[in-house]
Enzyme design. Structure first.
Site, short mmCIF file in Angstrom:
data_model
loop_
_atom_site.label_atom_id
_atom_site.label_comp_id
_atom_site.label_asym_id
_atom_site.label_seq_id
_atom_site.Cartn_x
_atom_site.Cartn_y
_atom_site.Cartn_z
N GLY A 10 -9.33 -8.63 10.89
CA GLY A 10 -9.76 -10.03 10.83
C GLY A 10 -11.12 -10.04 10.16
N HIS B 252 -8.78 -1.71 2.66
CA HIS B 252 -8.17 -2.52 1.58
C HIS B 252 -8.76 -2.13 0.24
CE1 HIS B 252 -6.42 -5.44 4.48
NE2 HIS B 252 -7.59 -5.42 5.08
N SER C 285 -8.04 -2.33 9.43
CA SER C 285 -8.91 -3.20 8.63
C SER C 285 -10.30 -3.35 9.28
CB SER C 285 -8.20 -4.54 8.44
OG SER C 285 -8.84 -5.32 7.47
N ALA C 286 -10.67 -4.52 9.80
CA ALA C 286 -11.99 -4.68 10.44
C ALA C 286 -12.18 -3.69 11.58
CB ALA C 286 -12.14 -6.11 10.96
N GLU D 285 -4.55 0.43 0.73
CA GLU D 285 -3.57 -0.12 1.67
C GLU D 285 -2.40 0.85 1.82
OE1 GLU D 285 -2.76 -4.09 0.32
OE2 GLU D 285 -4.53 -4.85 1.37
#
Lengths: 239, 239
Positions: free
Chosen positions: A91, A160, A123-124, A195
């Site tokens: 997020g 990413h 991700s985050a 990714e």
């Protein structure tokens, strides 16, 4: 240190379902565990903690692992202290790190990881496992008092990671340029994680997983490409 | 307020030279002025203040305007107080804003703009003219004590605004999604300024310039497209 980490670039690759591409690695990380604590603070798209938890719960349920959201507990610190494993979802990295500090979870998370509790991030949640959040791609939609992150590994991660598009006419900086600018102000290595890629950390050993090479940026010198089979352990000795 | 601003999305559009696409508007902004003070703090690609100043100086020299870099003065505050006009160039918005605070230029810049001194910015220099830097696209390569910016206008700007690429398989957020997330935490409108676009502010009036529409995001409701001929003055009344 008995670290046991799975740091995933993205929860969802193009054409696969939520966490699907990482399923085999997640199962290995959580071998023998029956439950996992989910930290939904990054709120992708601004969704609620409960909605985000429901999404993650569904994925883990099919693997026989019971998932609870940290917001379901009266005492978040205690929930971390007693968790069998922790998963921090993706997020917005600024929103995530701010909430981790506000709820005083940074030190408890570090302590549990030192003790060997399995940690996974996407991700985050992968970005905050690094030294600072200074190489996030996210928009700084809230202010956070420091960019110092959980520091479960001694380098920064750029999830990413995106190669430049040679056909683009857009004048914004490439990811390489941004990370080179980062190194005008910071010393730690940066791992550009494409990714579908993951970093698996066990103790002081690190391994790249997934179909793509990783792009490693040191403060000086040109960026380097590393395949999954190549030795990345020097990253664990970074200052 | 006798504001006189030219807020440019990007210094260089695809296929044109530095500041070339904005030449006519820059000349109008600086009509009757002989000199401009350049603030090179954003250091694109990490170049030095002097090298960046030399680049900007060359562009203004051809228009008969003498440009000096703020770093050439012993007293930066005095340089701002005595400037005929100010130009803040692009680069990294976090590096820029941190240096503006460190050198105590935020309040002097606001004061001079209130008095009618022409201000122009490109990219990061446009971003810091807004309410906060919370809608920058830049990487947070240094920490800054607050995201509050110069607040020369009462809304936020997203320079280099980029429409989603329908052919992309990349799972990173679109710009629309990022700005929607911003509005979960912030109230002020956001103007997505495409490359080649500019905002011209005179007093309490604002006008969009350049070949593209701007995309305006309010805290609630869908994003809206505004052409250069359409009335954007409601933005100047934002809280």
């Amino acid at each position: 240190m008995s670290r046991n980490l799975l740091l995933i670039s993205t929860s969802t690759t193009h054409g696969t379902g939520y966490l699907e591409h990482a399923e085999a690695e997640i199962k290995k990380l959580l071998e023998g565990k029956k439950s996992i604590l989910f930290i939904p603070y990054a709120r992708p798209g601004g969704i609620s903690h409960n909605d985000y938890t429901a999404k993650a719960r569904k994925a883990f349920a099919q693997w026989g692992i019971s998932l609870t959201g940290v917001q379901e507990y009266d005492d978040a610190v205690k929930a971390v202290r007693e968790a069998e494993a922790v998963f921090i979802g993706g997020g917005n990295t600024f929103v995530l790190l701010r909430q981790l500090y506000q709820n005083k979870l940074v030190e408890p998370l570090r302590e549990r990881v030192r003790q060997g509790m399995p940690y996974m991030g996407t991700s985050a949640g992968t970005n905050v496992a690094g030294k600072t959040i200074g190489t996030t791609n996210d928009m700084p939609i809230v202010h956070v008092k420091t960019f110092d992150a959980l520091q479960l590994v001694p380098f920064n991660i750029n999830p990413h990671f995106l190669d430049p598009d040679p056909s683009s006419t857009h004048m914004g900086e490439t990811r390489d340029t941004r990370i080179a600018e980062f190194h005008h102000h910071n010393r730690q290595p940066v791992v550009g994680l494409r990714e579908g890629s993951m970093l698996r950390v066990q103790g002081d050993k690190i391994q790249l997983l997934g179909p793509h090479p990783a792009r490693v940026f040191l403060q000086t010198g040109k960026p380097m490409e590393f395949k999954a089979s190549e030795d990345l352990n020097f990253l664990m000795e970074a200052y």
